[in-house]
Scaffold this motif. Structure first.
Motif, PDB file in Angstrom:
ATOM      1  N   UNK A  56       0.838  -1.193   0.000  1.00  0.00           N
ATOM      2  CA  UNK A  56       0.000   0.000   0.000  1.00  0.00           C
ATOM      3  C   UNK A  56       0.873   1.242   0.000  1.00  0.00           C
ATOM      4  N   UNK A  57       0.474   2.258  -0.753  1.00  0.00           N
ATOM      5  CA  UNK A  57       1.243   3.481  -0.919  1.00  0.00           C
ATOM      6  C   UNK A  57       0.360   4.680  -0.644  1.00  0.00           C
ATOM      7  N   UNK A  58       0.919   5.662   0.033  1.00  0.00           N
ATOM      8  CA  UNK A  58       0.211   6.912   0.266  1.00  0.00           C
ATOM      9  C   UNK A  58       1.211   8.050   0.311  1.00  0.00           C
ATOM     10  N   UNK A  59       0.723   9.267   0.007  1.00  0.00           N
ATOM     11  CA  UNK A  59       1.544  10.466  -0.036  1.00  0.00           C
ATOM     12  C   UNK A  59       0.841  11.604   0.675  1.00  0.00           C
ATOM     13  N   UNK A  60       1.633  12.528   1.173  1.00  0.00           N
ATOM     14  CA  UNK A  60       1.053  13.762   1.654  1.00  0.00           C
ATOM     15  C   UNK A  60       0.545  14.558   0.452  1.00  0.00           C
ATOM     16  N   UNK A  61      -0.491  15.357   0.660  1.00  0.00           N
ATOM     17  CA  UNK A  61      -1.159  16.019  -0.458  1.00  0.00           C
ATOM     18  C   UNK A  61      -0.217  16.892  -1.288  1.00  0.00           C
ATOM     19  N   UNK A  62       0.738  17.525  -0.668  1.00  0.00           N
ATOM     20  CA  UNK A  62       1.581  18.481  -1.371  1.00  0.00           C
ATOM     21  C   UNK A  62       2.508  17.844  -2.406  1.00  0.00           C
ATOM     22  N   UNK A  63       2.710  16.523  -2.356  1.00  0.00           N
ATOM     23  CA  UNK A  63       3.607  15.872  -3.305  1.00  0.00           C
ATOM     24  C   UNK A  63       2.886  14.911  -4.239  1.00  0.00           C
ATOM     25  N   UNK A  64       1.592  14.725  -4.073  1.00  0.00           N
ATOM     26  CA  UNK A  64       0.844  13.818  -4.941  1.00  0.00           C
ATOM     27  C   UNK A  64       0.946  14.257  -6.396  1.00  0.00           C
ATOM     28  N   UNK A  65       1.224  13.301  -7.270  1.00  0.00           N
ATOM     29  CA  UNK A  65       1.391  13.595  -8.682  1.00  0.00           C
ATOM     30  C   UNK A  65       2.793  14.000  -9.069  1.00  0.00           C
ATOM     31  N   UNK A  66       3.646  14.271  -8.096  1.00  0.00           N
ATOM     32  CA  UNK A  66       5.020  14.673  -8.370  1.00  0.00           C
ATOM     33  C   UNK A  66       6.050  13.671  -7.854  1.00  0.00           C
ATOM     34  N   UNK A  67       5.781  13.059  -6.707  1.00  0.00           N
ATOM     35  CA  UNK A  67       6.718  12.128  -6.082  1.00  0.00           C
ATOM     36  C   UNK A  67       6.208  10.704  -6.223  1.00  0.00           C
ATOM     37  N   UNK A  68       7.142   9.754  -6.318  1.00  0.00           N
ATOM     38  CA  UNK A  68       6.807   8.341  -6.386  1.00  0.00           C
ATOM     39  C   UNK A  68       7.723   7.553  -5.462  1.00  0.00           C
ATOM     40  N   UNK A  69       7.130   6.813  -4.535  1.00  0.00           N
ATOM     41  CA  UNK A  69       7.892   5.930  -3.668  1.00  0.00           C
ATOM     42  C   UNK A  69       7.850   4.527  -4.249  1.00  0.00           C
ATOM     43  N   UNK A  70       8.972   3.814  -4.186  1.00  0.00           N
ATOM     44  CA  UNK A  70       9.035   2.469  -4.731  1.00  0.00           C
ATOM     45  C   UNK A  70      10.056   1.649  -3.974  1.00  0.00           C
ATOM     46  N   UNK A  71       9.969   0.346  -4.163  1.00  0.00           N
ATOM     47  CA  UNK A  71      10.890  -0.587  -3.518  1.00  0.00           C
ATOM     48  C   UNK A  71      11.471  -1.515  -4.577  1.00  0.00           C
ATOM     49  N   UNK A  72      12.783  -1.573  -4.641  1.00  0.00           N
ATOM     50  CA  UNK A  72      13.481  -2.493  -5.530  1.00  0.00           C
ATOM     51  C   UNK A  72      14.815  -2.817  -4.884  1.00  0.00           C
ATOM     52  N   UNK A  73      14.754  -3.581  -3.805  1.00  0.00           N
ATOM     53  CA  UNK A  73      15.915  -3.774  -2.958  1.00  0.00           C
ATOM     54  C   UNK A  73      16.026  -2.605  -2.011  1.00  0.00           C
ATOM     55  N   UNK A  74      16.474  -1.483  -2.495  1.00  0.00           N
ATOM     56  CA  UNK A  74      16.448  -0.229  -1.762  1.00  0.00           C
ATOM     57  C   UNK A  74      15.067   0.411  -1.865  1.00  0.00           C
ATOM     58  N   UNK A  75      14.845   1.437  -1.072  1.00  0.00           N
ATOM     59  CA  UNK A  75      13.630   2.238  -1.130  1.00  0.00           C
ATOM     60  C   UNK A  75      13.966   3.532  -1.844  1.00  0.00           C
ATOM     61  N   UNK A  76      13.149   3.897  -2.821  1.00  0.00           N
ATOM     62  CA  UNK A  76      13.417   5.075  -3.626  1.00  0.00           C
ATOM     63  C   UNK A  76      12.309   6.100  -3.486  1.00  0.00           C
ATOM     64  N   UNK A  77      12.682   7.352  -3.659  1.00  0.00           N
ATOM     65  CA  UNK A  77      11.718   8.434  -3.767  1.00  0.00           C
ATOM     66  C   UNK A  77      12.093   9.246  -4.999  1.00  0.00           C
ATOM     67  N   UNK A  78      11.337   9.042  -6.081  1.00  0.00           N
ATOM     68  CA  UNK A  78      11.521   9.828  -7.294  1.00  0.00           C
ATOM     69  C   UNK A  78      10.762  11.130  -7.127  1.00  0.00           C
ATOM     70  N   UNK A  79      11.457  12.243  -7.251  1.00  0.00           N
ATOM     71  CA  UNK A  79      10.874  13.558  -7.033  1.00  0.00           C
ATOM     72  C   UNK A  79      10.964  14.344  -8.331  1.00  0.00           C
ATOM     73  N   UNK A  80       9.808  14.655  -8.904  1.00  0.00           N
ATOM     74  CA  UNK A  80       9.726  15.423 -10.140  1.00  0.00           C
ATOM     75  C   UNK A  80       9.057  16.763  -9.885  1.00  0.00           C
TER      76      UNK A  80
END
Length: 113
Positions: A56-80
């Motif tokens: 399950x994934x959730x974001x604070x409202x201010x980053x929705x549509x811009x940030x992406x959290x993911x897991x692939x061994x490490x945990x990533x936060x893609x920030x656009x």
């Protein structure tokens, strides 16, 4: 012992992108919930995003549509589409509510023109 380390921070212009990574010396990500937090200078720590052990994934409202959290061994936060108000020290946290948690040391993200 478990240690978390954040990396990937830096300085970018508004509208730019960064990809943060959180790595561990242990093996806790497969069965733990993981969150990203941030703390701007002089401000309180703010929750940013969570990916749970069951996906399950959730974001604070201010980053929705811009940030992406993911897991692939490490945990990533893609920030656009970064904005100046995203400037903060970003921390990762692996946790099980009411039981335990581990924090990284933080990585600085600066967004300015």
């Amino acid at each position: 012992q478990v240690q978390l380390q954040e990396s990937g921070g830096g300085s970018v212009q508004p509208g730019g992108s960064l990809r943060l990574a959180c790595t561990t010396s242990g093996s806790i990500f497969d069965a733990s919930d993981v969150s990203w937090y941030r703390q701007a200078s002089g401000k309180e720590r703010e929750w940013v995003a969570t990916i749970t052990a069951i996906g399950l994934i959730d974001y604070t409202d201010s980053v929705k549509g811009r940030f992406t959290i993911s897991k692939s061994g490490a945990i990533y936060l893609q920030m656009n589409d970064l904005k100046p108000e995203d400037t903060a020290v970003y921390y990762c946290k692996a946790w099980k509510l009411g039981h335990w948690s581990y924090w990284g040391q933080g990585t600085q993200v600066t967004v300015s023109s």
